[in-house]
Design an enzyme around this catalytic site. Structure first.
Site, PDB file in Angstrom:
ATOM      1  CB  ALA A 191      -0.866   0.083   1.081  1.00 38.83           C
ATOM      2  CD  GLU A 250      -1.724  -7.573   3.199  1.00 40.25           C
ATOM      3  OE1 GLU A 250      -1.488  -6.383   2.986  1.00 40.25           O
ATOM      4  OE2 GLU A 250      -2.229  -8.057   4.333  1.00 40.25           O
TER       5      GLU A 250
HETATM    6  C1  HXC Z   1       5.171   4.428  -1.490  1.00 42.03           C
HETATM    7  C2  HXC Z   1       6.935   3.481  -2.119  1.00 42.03           C
HETATM    8  C3  HXC Z   1       6.736   2.179  -1.854  1.00 42.03           C
HETATM    9  C4  HXC Z   1       5.349   2.222  -0.767  1.00 42.03           C
HETATM   10  C5  HXC Z   1       8.521   1.914  -2.646  1.00 42.03           C
HETATM   11  N1  HXC Z   1       7.951   3.190  -2.712  1.00 42.03           N
HETATM   12  N2  HXC Z   1       7.651   1.340  -1.921  1.00 42.03           N
HETATM   13  N3  HXC Z   1       6.327   4.324  -1.967  1.00 42.03           N
HETATM   14  N4  HXC Z   1       4.674   3.188  -0.723  1.00 42.03           N
HETATM   15  N5  HXC Z   1       4.913   0.983  -0.436  1.00 42.03           N
HETATM   16  C6  HXC Z   1       8.959   4.327  -3.496  1.00 42.03           C
HETATM   17  C7  HXC Z   1      10.055   4.737  -2.907  1.00 42.03           C
HETATM   18  O1  HXC Z   1       9.696   5.622  -1.916  1.00 42.03           O
HETATM   19  C8  HXC Z   1      10.634   5.250  -3.976  1.00 42.03           C
HETATM   20  O2  HXC Z   1      10.428   6.622  -4.243  1.00 42.03           O
HETATM   21  C9  HXC Z   1      10.426   4.530  -5.172  1.00 42.03           C
HETATM   22  O3  HXC Z   1       9.160   3.806  -4.724  1.00 42.03           O
HETATM   23  C10 HXC Z   1      11.670   3.501  -5.330  1.00 42.03           C
HETATM   24  O4  HXC Z   1      11.780   2.929  -4.120  1.00 42.03           O
HETATM   25  P1  HXC Z   1      13.336   2.739  -3.404  1.00 42.03           P
HETATM   26  O5  HXC Z   1      12.921   2.292  -1.897  1.00 42.03           O
HETATM   27  O6  HXC Z   1      14.179   3.471  -3.791  1.00 42.03           O
HETATM   28  O7  HXC Z   1      13.832   1.140  -4.164  1.00 42.03           O
HETATM   29  P2  HXC Z   1      14.875   0.086  -3.618  1.00 42.03           P
HETATM   30  O8  HXC Z   1      16.142   0.719  -3.054  1.00 42.03           O
HETATM   31  O9  HXC Z   1      14.942  -0.779  -4.740  1.00 42.03           O
HETATM   32  O10 HXC Z   1      13.703  -0.485  -2.660  1.00 42.03           O
HETATM   33  C11 HXC Z   1      12.670  -1.385  -2.733  1.00 42.03           C
HETATM   34  C12 HXC Z   1      11.821  -1.666  -1.758  1.00 42.03           C
HETATM   35  C13 HXC Z   1      11.471  -0.555  -1.028  1.00 42.03           C
HETATM   36  C14 HXC Z   1      12.596  -2.862  -1.016  1.00 42.03           C
HETATM   37  C15 HXC Z   1      10.653  -2.300  -2.473  1.00 42.03           C
HETATM   38  O11 HXC Z   1      11.157   0.506  -1.635  1.00 42.03           O
HETATM   39  C16 HXC Z   1      10.626  -0.780   0.365  1.00 42.03           C
HETATM   40  O12 HXC Z   1      11.039  -1.316   1.058  1.00 42.03           O
HETATM   41  N6  HXC Z   1       9.394  -0.217   0.126  1.00 42.03           N
HETATM   42  C17 HXC Z   1       8.455  -0.342   1.125  1.00 42.03           C
HETATM   43  C18 HXC Z   1       8.018  -1.747   1.185  1.00 42.03           C
HETATM   44  C19 HXC Z   1       6.784  -1.808   2.406  1.00 42.03           C
HETATM   45  O13 HXC Z   1       7.282  -1.631   3.544  1.00 42.03           O
HETATM   46  N7  HXC Z   1       5.637  -2.240   1.937  1.00 42.03           N
HETATM   47  C20 HXC Z   1       4.564  -2.347   2.899  1.00 42.03           C
HETATM   48  C21 HXC Z   1       3.828  -1.083   2.860  1.00 42.03           C
HETATM   49  S1  HXC Z   1       2.320  -1.167   4.189  1.00 42.03           S
HETATM   50  P3  HXC Z   1      11.202   7.869  -4.282  1.00 42.03           P
HETATM   51  O14 HXC Z   1      10.226   9.026  -4.506  1.00 42.03           O
HETATM   52  O15 HXC Z   1      12.246   7.960  -3.127  1.00 42.03           O
HETATM   53  O16 HXC Z   1      12.289   7.524  -5.596  1.00 42.03           O
HETATM   54  C22 HXC Z   1       1.247  -2.066   3.648  1.00 42.03           C
HETATM   55  C23 HXC Z   1       0.193  -2.073   4.263  1.00 42.03           C
HETATM   56  C24 HXC Z   1      -0.671  -3.259   4.024  1.00 42.03           C
HETATM   57  O17 HXC Z   1       1.388  -2.500   2.523  1.00 42.03           O
HETATM   58  C25 HXC Z   1      -1.922  -3.220   4.781  1.00 42.03           C
HETATM   59  C26 HXC Z   1      -3.161  -2.892   3.819  1.00 42.03           C
HETATM   60  C27 HXC Z   1      -3.067  -2.616   2.492  1.00 42.03           C
END
Ligand code: HXC
Length: 257
Positions: A64, A111
């Site tokens: 998300a 999910e």
């Molecule tokens: C918003 C996101 C994002 C997310 C990545 N981005 N995941 N933006 N929400 N979930 C954005 C980053 O901020 C970044 O934007 C761009 O995408 C590229 O990501 P990077 O981090 O620079 O890439 P990388 O170093 O290759 O790492 C990839 C990654 C990491 C491992 C996937 O982005 C990451 O850990 N993302 C979050 C994963 C996460 O926590 N997901 C769960 C979310 S909570 P900029 O602008 O900086 O370039 C959730 C709740 C579920 O899903 C419950 C109900 C649905």
């Protein structure tokens, strides 16, 4: 404005591509509403027999959208029925949905893939429920569908440690139905979807409904449901055609009735 969801039709297969490459396909309302609208269109189209949801080579969806939801309070989440309101359209469609996953499928991305009926993965796929790192928990089915797919031990491990599971582990654990080299994932998934869509649509729907009952009922109730639906399949013209075609050694021609 870029379209965050791209919709294509490939013969009898509906393809939905999540298209926010700048944000690792993070899922906001526009994306989820777009997926829902595409599903509504495909559901209403008698010609479509199977739906595929995919992302790009880096991410199916990395969760998300964290920026979108970071300031939500309880009342907002509750009153807008966050998740249930629009995400579950994937769950309610009667046509089969295949998630074609390459790269990250994390949090809500994992999910969403699990809401689909099957996951086909590229060898680059990485699955995880890392919400705990953000001070929250899975909220779109991760704590429920993951244990059903991979068992309690691995589900606990993934949800509590935030570690990622690679494609090989996910396939071995039962989360992934088919595994392909990344450059073949979409073609192979579309081929498999076309095979499914070539069968009788009412039978496709009966099978999906019956397999899903296995998650909602005791074995005897599930068997009873299956038996009743199976009996009803003798009312189909497509059953007469399918069995006649076998006996006559020719290809069946289904008419979805
Ligand atoms: C918003 C996101 C994002 C997310 C990545 N981005 N995941 N933006 N929400 N979930 C954005 C980053 O901020 C970044 O934007 C761009 O995408 C590229 O990501 P990077 O981090 O620079 O890439 P990388 O170093 O290759 O790492 C990839 C990654 C990491 C491992 C996937 O982005 C990451 O850990 N993302 C979050 C994963 C996460 O926590 N997901 C769960 C979310 S909570 P900029 O602008 O900086 O370039 C959730 C709740 C579920 O899903 C419950 C109900 C649905």
């Amino acid at each position: 404005m870029t379209q965050v969801v791209l919709v294509e039709t490939h013969g009898k297969v509906g393809l939905i591509r999540i298209n926010r490459p700048e944000a690792m396909n993070a899922l906001n309302n526009d994306v989820v509403d777009g997926i829902g609208a595409a599903i509504n269109t495909f559901e209403a189209d008698e010609n479509i027999g199977c739906i595929v949801i995919t992302g790009n080579e880096k991410a199916f969806a990395a969760g998300a959208d964290i920026g979108f939801m970071k300031d939500f309070d309880y009342m907002h989440a509750y009153k807008t029925d966050f998740i249930t309101r629009n995400w579950e359209r994937i769950k309610t469609t009667r046509k089969p949905v295949i998630a074609a996953v390459a790269g990250f499928a994390l949090g809500g991305g994992c999910e969403m893939a699990m809401m689909c009926d099957m996951i086909f993965a590229a060898d680059t796929a990485k699955f995880g429920q890392p919400e705990i790192r953000l001070g929250t928990m899975p909220g779109a089915g991760g704590t429920q569908r993951l244990p059903r797919a991979v068992g309690k031990a691995k589900a606990m491990d993934l949800c509590l440690s935030a570690r990622m599971m690679d494609a090989a582990e996910a396939e071995k654990a039962g989360l992934v139905a088919r595994l392909y080299p990344a450059d073949q994932l979409l073609d192979e998934t579309l081929k498999a979807a076309a095979t499914i869509a070539g069968f009788s649509l009412p039978v496709i729907m009966m099978i999906k409904e019956s397999v899903n009952r296995a998650y909602e009922s005791s074995l005897n109730e599930g068997l009873l449901f299956e038996r009743r639906v199976f009996h009803s399949a003798f009312a189909l013209e497509d059953q007469k055609e399918g069995m006649a075609a076998f006996v006559e050694k020719r290809k069946a021609s289904f008419r979805n009735r």
